[in-house]
Design a protein around this motif. Structure first.
Motif, PDB file in Angstrom:
ATOM      1  N   ASP A  33       2.066  -7.213  -5.276  1.00 16.62           N
ATOM      2  CA  ASP A  33       0.608  -7.893  -5.316  1.00 16.62           C
ATOM      3  C   ASP A  33       1.630  -9.956  -4.278  1.00 16.62           C
ATOM      4  N   ARG A  62      -7.433  -6.284  -3.344  1.00 16.87           N
ATOM      5  CA  ARG A  62      -7.805  -6.368  -2.440  1.00 16.87           C
ATOM      6  C   ARG A  62      -6.808  -6.245  -1.045  1.00 16.87           C
ATOM      7  N   LEU A  63      -6.832  -5.603  -0.368  1.00 18.87           N
ATOM      8  CA  LEU A  63      -5.507  -5.617   0.645  1.00 18.87           C
ATOM      9  C   LEU A  63      -5.787  -6.310   1.417  1.00 18.87           C
ATOM     10  N   ARG A  64      -4.438  -6.814   2.311  1.00 16.24           N
ATOM     11  CA  ARG A  64      -4.677  -7.525   4.193  1.00 16.24           C
ATOM     12  C   ARG A  64      -3.802  -7.090   4.505  1.00 16.24           C
ATOM     13  N   LYS A  65      -4.717  -7.507   5.866  1.00 17.32           N
ATOM     14  CA  LYS A  65      -4.649  -7.160   6.795  1.00 17.32           C
ATOM     15  C   LYS A  65      -3.105  -8.727   7.686  1.00 17.32           C
ATOM     16  N   GLU A 118      -9.710   1.747  11.842  1.00 11.69           N
ATOM     17  CA  GLU A 118      -9.489   2.166  10.959  1.00 11.69           C
ATOM     18  C   GLU A 118     -10.265   3.516   9.965  1.00 11.69           C
ATOM     19  N   SER A 166       1.468  -1.487  -0.076  1.00 16.48           N
ATOM     20  CA  SER A 166       0.398   0.242   0.224  1.00 16.48           C
ATOM     21  C   SER A 166       0.897   0.994  -0.466  1.00 16.48           C
ATOM     22  N   VAL A 202      -8.339   2.775   1.858  1.00 14.00           N
ATOM     23  CA  VAL A 202      -9.019   2.048   1.064  1.00 14.00           C
ATOM     24  C   VAL A 202     -10.835   2.337   0.609  1.00 14.00           C
ATOM     25  N   GLU A 204      -7.782  -4.029   6.247  1.00 13.63           N
ATOM     26  CA  GLU A 204      -7.893  -4.605   4.730  1.00 13.63           C
ATOM     27  C   GLU A 204      -8.833  -4.033   4.275  1.00 13.63           C
ATOM     28  N   SER A 263      -3.697   1.142   6.011  1.00 13.45           N
ATOM     29  CA  SER A 263      -4.367  -0.160   5.502  1.00 13.45           C
ATOM     30  C   SER A 263      -3.201  -0.737   4.961  1.00 13.45           C
ATOM     31  N   GLY A 264      -3.399  -1.792   4.414  1.00 13.60           N
ATOM     32  CA  GLY A 264      -2.182  -2.473   4.414  1.00 13.60           C
ATOM     33  C   GLY A 264      -1.579  -3.607   4.846  1.00 13.60           C
ATOM     34  N   ASN A 290     -10.458  -2.442  -0.484  1.00 13.82           N
ATOM     35  CA  ASN A 290      -9.670  -2.391  -1.934  1.00 13.82           C
ATOM     36  C   ASN A 290      -9.696  -1.587  -2.109  1.00 13.82           C
TER      37      ASN A 290
END
Lengths: 434, 126
Positions: free
Chosen positions: A17, A402-405, A413, A10, A91, A390, A385-386, A392
């Motif tokens: 990715d 989609r960003l991941r946690k 958030e 991010s 996001v 998480e 974020s990221g 989009n």
């Protein structure tokens, strides 16, 4: 220790990715593979804003989230011309709440596109964009042009993952079978890699693009011996390279959006791409900066019909960059309060406009202290974020990812903070109407 | 009397690496600087890391000079950030986009101190 694969970065518009990191004791301890040095720095983390705070007598004083929410909502509800700005390093889920808040307040909502690729948006609205995904570039492109962009520094994985250095389905030989053209005012790390470096005079992009268009359309006879510092010989060689491409891809950066003719530079670059279509396949794509600036343009367009610089004071959406973009609004000293999220106008706006921003009440939502914090009146620390949240985002080619946690956060958030401010604004308005 | 240059700003790797740590020394060292060609450095009589004053119609700022062979004569490059933005133009010409590149500027040798981020931001609050 846990190894996490397919981590999404991010930081910039590349939204890589394929990153692998190590996580231990709720901390990212190592970035093993995939990230560039800029992305790695983001994933490993920095000093944080520790607590919500409200400025009292010139000093930020720590407070609870409840107190900060109340104060922020009071500022926004009392404002006659609020500006809600930023939205690019968060996001889409948060951006959606942002537009809802702008509607509720009757605010102007603008995002960082207005100081990076806003002119590109205007040009695309004018003449369209013959573009493609970065995956297509990776698998097909054999001639790559970077115009007014320095990806080796600003988007460090772009060439490796998607363009010149990548190997794809029909580009299995990688850079050996590709040509790289770089157009810039300065010699940079990117120009050092180029097969052709067109070193143009600053601000002469429009002229050089026009000359290439003329040559591609078969009118080399009208092009003088030198255009914008580039020899006709080099222009002819570049045009031949473009004509000979199986699949060409142009990427352009702030070297053209920040300069002289602004959106007209981009219109001309898009028209040059069309001129190349008389010979072969060619595409053009803006090098978007923040990882989700494309996403806020998407969300703002779904919700209001327009991608940036949208005024919702009339009860319907009104779009006019140049009037409603953040810099213009600030220089006219028009807004009387601002919410800044996921961006840093204190660092990235012209001083002239910061002067007004520093005078009006500013609410900041950000994980990290930055120049904007220096004059913010209400500050909310948020999850990253990221890394800690998480959601989009849209890559520079408008592909949603989609960003991941990776780890838990002690901070809420962005979406949650915005929802709470929105609820509080609604409560104040309801109270006022009774 | 200073040297007239065309001022541009833009990204660098170290600037990008510190996007979330703009109060750091690394960011300060990277971004509060101005790249100049050797010929322009000689014209100004400055050595690397000496302070220069960059003046435009929109403001003035002190940064340190750095020689860069990639920067053509007559061009000054300041990495994007608070120091460059102290002297760029907010006129968006009806497009929303300020002028971050292509600004007429005058540079002269200076003995003044380079302001840190916090000090620079203070100048907007007076």
């Amino acid at each position: 220790m846990v190894e996490v694969t397919d981590v999404v970065c991010s930081l910039c518009g590349c939204v890589c990715d394929d990153i692998t990191v190590e996580v231990e004791d709720n901390k990212v301890t190592k970035v093993k593979r995939g990230a560039c040095s800029v992305g790695k720095s983001k994933l490993m983390g920095h000093n944080r804003i520790k607590s919500p705070a409200i400025r009292v007598n010139g000093e930020l004083k720590d407070c609870s989230y409840d107190e900060a929410i109340k104060k922020a909502a009071e500022i926004l509800a009392a404002s006659r011309r609020p500006l809600l700005y930023g939205w690019s390093s968060t996001v889409c889920e948060a951006d959606k709440v942002g537009v809802e808040l702008a509607e509720e307040l009757g605010a102007v909502i603008d995002n960082t596109a207005s100081v990076c690729h806003g002119p590109s948006v205007l040009a695309i609205q004018d003449v369209g964009l013959p573009s493609c995904t970065l995956g297509e570039v990776k698998n097909r492109a054999d001639v790559i042009i970077y115009w007014g962009a320095n990806p080796a520094e600003a988007h460090a994985n772009h060439m490796k993952r998607y363009s010149y250095v990548s190997k794809g389905f029909w580009t299995e030989e990688g850079k050996k079978a590709k040509k790289l053209v770089v157009v810039d005012v300065r010699a940079t790390k990117t120009t050092k890699m180029a097969d052709v470096f067109l070193q143009i005079e600053q601000g002469k992009d429009y002229l050089v693009l026009s000359a290439l268009r003329a040559i591609l359309y078969g009118h080399a006879d009208v092009v003088p011996d030198e255009v914008g510092g580039v020899s006709k010989k080099d222009l002819l060689e570049t045009a031949e390279m473009m004509k000979g491409a199986k699949f060409g891809a142009t990427f352009f950066g702030m070297g053209v959006t920040h300069t002289g003719a602004r959106q007209n530079n981009i219109v001309n670059a898009i028209q040059m791409t069309r001129a190349a279509h008389t010979h072969t396949k060619f595409t053009i794509t803006p090098m978007r900066g923040h990882y989700n600036v494309a996403g806020i343009n998407q969300v703002c367009t779904w919700e209001t019909g327009f991608p940036f610089a949208v005024d919702l004071t009339r009860g319907y959406a009104w779009y006019n960059p140049g009037e409603l973009s953040a810099t213009d609004l600030l220089i006219r000293q028009e807004c009387d309060a601002a919410l800044v999220i996921a961006s840093d106008p204190g660092a990235h706006f012209p001083g002239e406009s910061i002067k007004h921003l520093a005078k009006v009440p500013v609410i900041q939502i950000d994980p990290f202290p930055n120049p904007t914090t220096e004059f913010a009146d209400v500050v909310f620390p948020a999850a990253v974020s990221g890394v800690e949240a998480e959601g989009n985002v849209y890559r520079m080619d408008n592909i949603p990812i989609r960003l991941r946690k990776l780890i838990d956060s002690e901070y809420p958030e962005d979406e949650e903070i915005l929802k709470r401010i929105l609820d509080e604004v609604r409560a104040i308005k309801e109270k006022e109407s009774n | 009397m200073g040297t007239k240059v065309n001022l541009i700003s833009g990204r660098t790797t170290v600037q990008g690496r510190n996007l979330d740590s703009k109060l750091s020394e690394e960011y300060f060292d990277e971004v509060a600087r101005c790249d100049l060609n050797k010929a322009d450095m000689e014209k100004l009589g400055v050595a690397a890391d000496e302070s220069v004053k960059v003046k435009t119609s929109y403001g003035e700022v002190i940064v340190k000079a750095k020689e860069d062979a990639g920067t053509p004569e007559g061009i000054a490059f300041i990495p994007m950030g608070p120091w460059a933005n102290a002297v760029v133009s907010g006129d968006t010409h009806g497009a929303g986009m300020p002028v971050y590149k292509g600004i007429d500027a005058e540079i002269e040798k200076s003995g003044d101190k380079i302001l840190h981020v916090k000090e620079l931001m203070q100048t907007y609050m007076s």
